[in-house]
Design an enzyme around this catalytic site. Sequence first.
Site, PDB file in Angstrom:
ATOM      1  N   CYS A 294       6.036  11.745  -7.811  1.00  0.00           N
ATOM      2  CA  CYS A 294       5.755  12.883  -8.689  1.00  0.00           C
ATOM      3  C   CYS A 294       4.925  12.390  -9.879  1.00  0.00           C
ATOM      4  O   CYS A 294       5.366  11.535 -10.653  1.00  0.00           O
ATOM      5  CB  CYS A 294       7.065  13.494  -9.207  1.00  0.00           C
ATOM      6  SG  CYS A 294       6.756  14.828 -10.399  1.00  0.00           S
TER       7      CYS A 294
ATOM      8  N   GLY B 261      -2.056  -9.317  12.427  1.00  0.00           N
ATOM      9  CA  GLY B 261      -2.623  -8.011  12.742  1.00  0.00           C
ATOM     10  C   GLY B 261      -3.355  -7.333  11.607  1.00  0.00           C
ATOM     11  O   GLY B 261      -3.215  -6.122  11.409  1.00  0.00           O
TER      12      GLY B 261
ATOM     13  N   HIS C 258       0.835  -1.212   0.000  1.00  0.00           N
ATOM     14  CA  HIS C 258       0.000   0.000   0.000  1.00  0.00           C
ATOM     15  C   HIS C 258       0.864   1.254   0.000  1.00  0.00           C
ATOM     16  O   HIS C 258       0.387   2.340   0.338  1.00  0.00           O
ATOM     17  CB  HIS C 258      -0.945   0.005   1.222  1.00  0.00           C
ATOM     18  CG  HIS C 258      -2.021  -1.026   1.109  1.00  0.00           C
ATOM     19  ND1 HIS C 258      -2.842  -1.367   2.151  1.00  0.00           N
ATOM     20  CD2 HIS C 258      -2.415  -1.807   0.069  1.00  0.00           C
ATOM     21  CE1 HIS C 258      -3.696  -2.311   1.762  1.00  0.00           C
ATOM     22  NE2 HIS C 258      -3.452  -2.597   0.515  1.00  0.00           N
TER      23      HIS C 258
ATOM     24  N   CYS D 115       6.807  13.383 -13.405  1.00  0.00           N
ATOM     25  CA  CYS D 115       7.970  12.665 -13.990  1.00  0.00           C
ATOM     26  C   CYS D 115       8.119  11.254 -13.425  1.00  0.00           C
ATOM     27  O   CYS D 115       9.077  10.545 -13.734  1.00  0.00           O
ATOM     28  CB  CYS D 115       9.248  13.467 -13.718  1.00  0.00           C
ATOM     29  SG  CYS D 115       9.768  13.459 -11.980  1.00  0.00           S
TER      30      CYS D 115
END
Length: 235
Positions: A120, A178, A112, A123
């Site tokens: 960015c 968890g 994730h 680019c």
Amino acid sequence: MAGMRDVRNIVILTGAGISAESGIDTFRTAGGLWEKYDPAEVASAEAFARDPGRLLSFYDMRRATVGEKEPNPAHEALGRLDAEWKGELLIVTQNVDNLHELGGANRVLHMHGQHRTAWCTSCDARPHWTGTFADRPPCPACGMRSLRPDVVLFGEMPYHLDRIYPAIRAADLFVSIGTSGAVYPAAGFVRDARELGVRTLELNLEPSDGSHWFDETRLGPASEIVPQWVKEMLG
Ligand code: APR
């Protein structure tokens, strides 16, 4: 768990629960983050398109709270396992904190994304990032003001699935630590493992949505039951 001795290749999936005792909020347990914020408003691709400032400020706040947390004995136990395990080992984490790395683990994939890098969208650079986003700083590589959190939003494709599924196929043991089993595709990994004949173990504070898919579920705080399991594995 029977037959742990003949385990060679291990895939471990972790969720917010492994970082809970380090002081990082979980999402769905009592008092969790999604009780305070609506993920559709602050963590989805649609929200980012509709109101980027609000989403960027949310992640600035998240990074500020996650920033200085320390790994707990569960992270450190997995760090030991990573260092000493002779077979294949892959830690697939849903968490965007870097506590696995601070706990000594190296074979880690952040499906994730993670707080420590920016992305960015002009680019495609992914620089290490400790700054904020809401003030739209320039990308260090191209100068454009198009940096965003390198975190997978709801509605976006998780990272590294091209490496995760082959690792599950090659595994002898799949361990889930968890996680509530509420978000796919991560929540489906245990089913994939089971259908491939891979042994499955769940370490959690309370039973998860997918507990019935596991050969064995052990309940307790990660800082206690993860070091216990690692000790069994390392003999
Ligand atoms: N030790 C072990 N497990 C714990 C502990 C603890 N101290 N505290 C809580 N847990 C368990 C809870 O029982 C629950 O099963 O951790 C799990 C936390 O579940 P969630 O809050 O849903 O977190 P997670 O499963 O990681 O969420 C998956 O959803 O919001 C998205 O992208 C976000 O990666 C996240 C994904």
